[in-house]
Scaffold this motif. Sequence first.
Motif, PDB file in Angstrom:
ATOM      1  N   GLU A 129       0.830  -1.203   0.000  1.00  0.00           N
ATOM      2  CA  GLU A 129       0.000   0.000   0.000  1.00  0.00           C
ATOM      3  C   GLU A 129       0.868   1.257   0.000  1.00  0.00           C
ATOM      4  OE1 GLU A 129      -3.053  -0.382   2.928  1.00  0.00           O
ATOM      5  OE2 GLU A 129      -4.002   1.508   2.346  1.00  0.00           O
ATOM      6  N   ALA A 167      -6.725   4.285  -8.222  1.00  0.00           N
ATOM      7  CA  ALA A 167      -7.594   3.106  -8.115  1.00  0.00           C
ATOM      8  C   ALA A 167      -8.966   3.548  -7.644  1.00  0.00           C
ATOM      9  CB  ALA A 167      -7.003   2.098  -7.139  1.00  0.00           C
ATOM     10  N   THR A 188     -12.767   2.216  -6.678  1.00  0.00           N
ATOM     11  CA  THR A 188     -13.527   1.013  -6.329  1.00  0.00           C
ATOM     12  C   THR A 188     -15.016   1.258  -6.533  1.00  0.00           C
ATOM     13  OG1 THR A 188     -11.864   0.345  -4.720  1.00  0.00           O
ATOM     14  CG2 THR A 188     -14.054  -0.618  -4.472  1.00  0.00           C
ATOM     15  N   VAL A 242     -12.559  -2.907  -9.253  1.00  0.00           N
ATOM     16  CA  VAL A 242     -11.543  -1.873  -9.084  1.00  0.00           C
ATOM     17  C   VAL A 242     -10.954  -1.527 -10.452  1.00  0.00           C
ATOM     18  CG1 VAL A 242      -9.345  -1.258  -8.002  1.00  0.00           C
ATOM     19  CG2 VAL A 242     -11.005  -2.661  -6.748  1.00  0.00           C
ATOM     20  N   ARG A 249      -7.927   0.487 -12.205  1.00  0.00           N
ATOM     21  CA  ARG A 249      -6.624   1.060 -11.864  1.00  0.00           C
ATOM     22  C   ARG A 249      -5.943   1.590 -13.115  1.00  0.00           C
ATOM     23  NH1 ARG A 249      -6.327  -4.131  -9.784  1.00  0.00           N
ATOM     24  NH2 ARG A 249      -6.658  -4.240  -7.538  1.00  0.00           N
ATOM     25  N   GLU A 280      -4.445  -7.307  -6.812  1.00  0.00           N
ATOM     26  CA  GLU A 280      -5.027  -6.681  -5.625  1.00  0.00           C
ATOM     27  C   GLU A 280      -4.135  -6.839  -4.395  1.00  0.00           C
ATOM     28  OE1 GLU A 280      -5.864  -9.428  -7.063  1.00  0.00           O
ATOM     29  OE2 GLU A 280      -6.799 -10.898  -5.724  1.00  0.00           O
ATOM     30  N   ARG A 298      -4.404  -3.321  -2.098  1.00  0.00           N
ATOM     31  CA  ARG A 298      -5.857  -3.182  -2.001  1.00  0.00           C
ATOM     32  C   ARG A 298      -6.451  -4.277  -1.109  1.00  0.00           C
ATOM     33  NH1 ARG A 298     -10.594  -6.277  -2.893  1.00  0.00           N
ATOM     34  NH2 ARG A 298     -12.277  -4.816  -3.195  1.00  0.00           N
TER      35      ARG A 298
END
Lengths: 248, 248
Positions: free
Chosen positions: A31, A173, A175, A218, A220, B15, B20
């Motif tokens: 992250e 990103a 969602t 998602v 991206r 992911e 994520r």
Amino acid sequence: MVAPVTAALLIIGDEILTGRTKDRNIGYIAEYLTGIGVDLCEVRIVPDVEAEIVAAVNALRTRYTYLFTTGGIGPTHDDITADSVARAFGVAIDVDPRAVAMLRERYQPGDLNEARLRMARIPAGADLIENVVSKAPGFRIDNVFVMAGVPAIMQSMLDTIAPTLKTGARLIAETIEAEGLPEGIYAGGLSEIALAHPLVSIGSYPSFSATGFRNQIVVRGKDAEAVAKAVSAVHDLLRRLKGDGAPI
Amino acid sequence: MVAPVTAALLIIGDEILTGRTKDRNIGYIAEYLTGIGVDLCEVRIVPDVEAEIVAAVNALRTRYTYLFTTGGIGPTHDDITADSVARAFGVAIDVDPRAVAMLRERYQPGDLNEARLRMARIPAGADLIENVVSKAPGFRIDNVFVMAGVPAIMQSMLDTIAPTLKTGARLIAETIEAEGLPEGIYAGGLSEIALAHPLVSIGSYPSFSATGFRNQIVVRGKDAEAVAKAVSAVHDLLRRLKGDGAPI
């Protein structure tokens, strides 16, 4: 267009592979790097075995912009990361006076025994990475950053390292909740959207709980306009499938 | 002596690499395999990119007794694990009537659209792994087990797979609390114990919280007597260092 900056992460330690310790670093680092515009492309976990560490370090450092490692830089016999990285680079390793100076901030001269001095063994040519928690430093050699495995220490080291990194465009990103629609219903339309929007990557992620499946889509990409267009197409798809828009 | 049975784990999914989704499968599978006598030797995480999956599958399946994969077997366009594994083995892949029969337990014939039938694409020669949660099966081809990424489904698949695995001697792991002793104080003695007990591996694991460091020493091995002897030696070391035994 900014060139992509890539990274790999190497987690070192028998304790992760035996399940004794549940890793908390991968998700954090993934992250963190994503957030600053460094693309994490691969993660490996290897045991406390020098040949395995050397092979993984060399495979990953030659392939990506950066390699980050965690674990194996403490004072005990199973802490062999520094020696393994030195071997991977074919450089000497010895007790580094700069690292000893850091350890002296924590240990009285009489307490700086042979084992603790092990934490000052640094490959030749490396720069040190400060450890504000327990002083024993990490280090950077070429494009490889060697960090502690204890999450609190690793996190502070990553904060120290981050401003020194080249970074690329940040991944955007978005969602989108599928709100009750099953994957199998929107998969066909989503595939068409993915084909029509080559600048983005689209993932569909089901999760399962006592209340059943929940699906999230998602989108991206690094081009804000391309992401926005694809997100809009996904919303249109979901609306059509829910029957409150134009029919397909 | 039972021959060791080794395994690698391949986690597939953008992911995880973007942070994520925080992986919950590695720790579970590591503990599970260790518990049944399968030694997890390596883990890799790769993105939803066919060439990356193929390369990792081939690197890992040829090196270890078993390879387990998680992720990428759903109905959407980013679910490319089955096709990638087929390519890694150089075998054909098509909709498998046995898998279709499983999906029919969940979906009415009219609901079994093209996307859902994607979940029935199975490489030639593979055996199916039942999915009691959502029916879409995993599969085994040669020594590779392809499982879902959703933890609840993966866990039930692993329960199905486990009785079919060869297993070796179970790893015995004994944890000893260092009870306030810092690593740097016991590291020298622990290194000597590690050298004197070559049948075990000994790890030292600090963790850090608001109350400071806590250190645990773990002795691992497959020979119960060797583990017991090393554990006893560690206890003796800690007692001596705490000063309530004979001096060093």
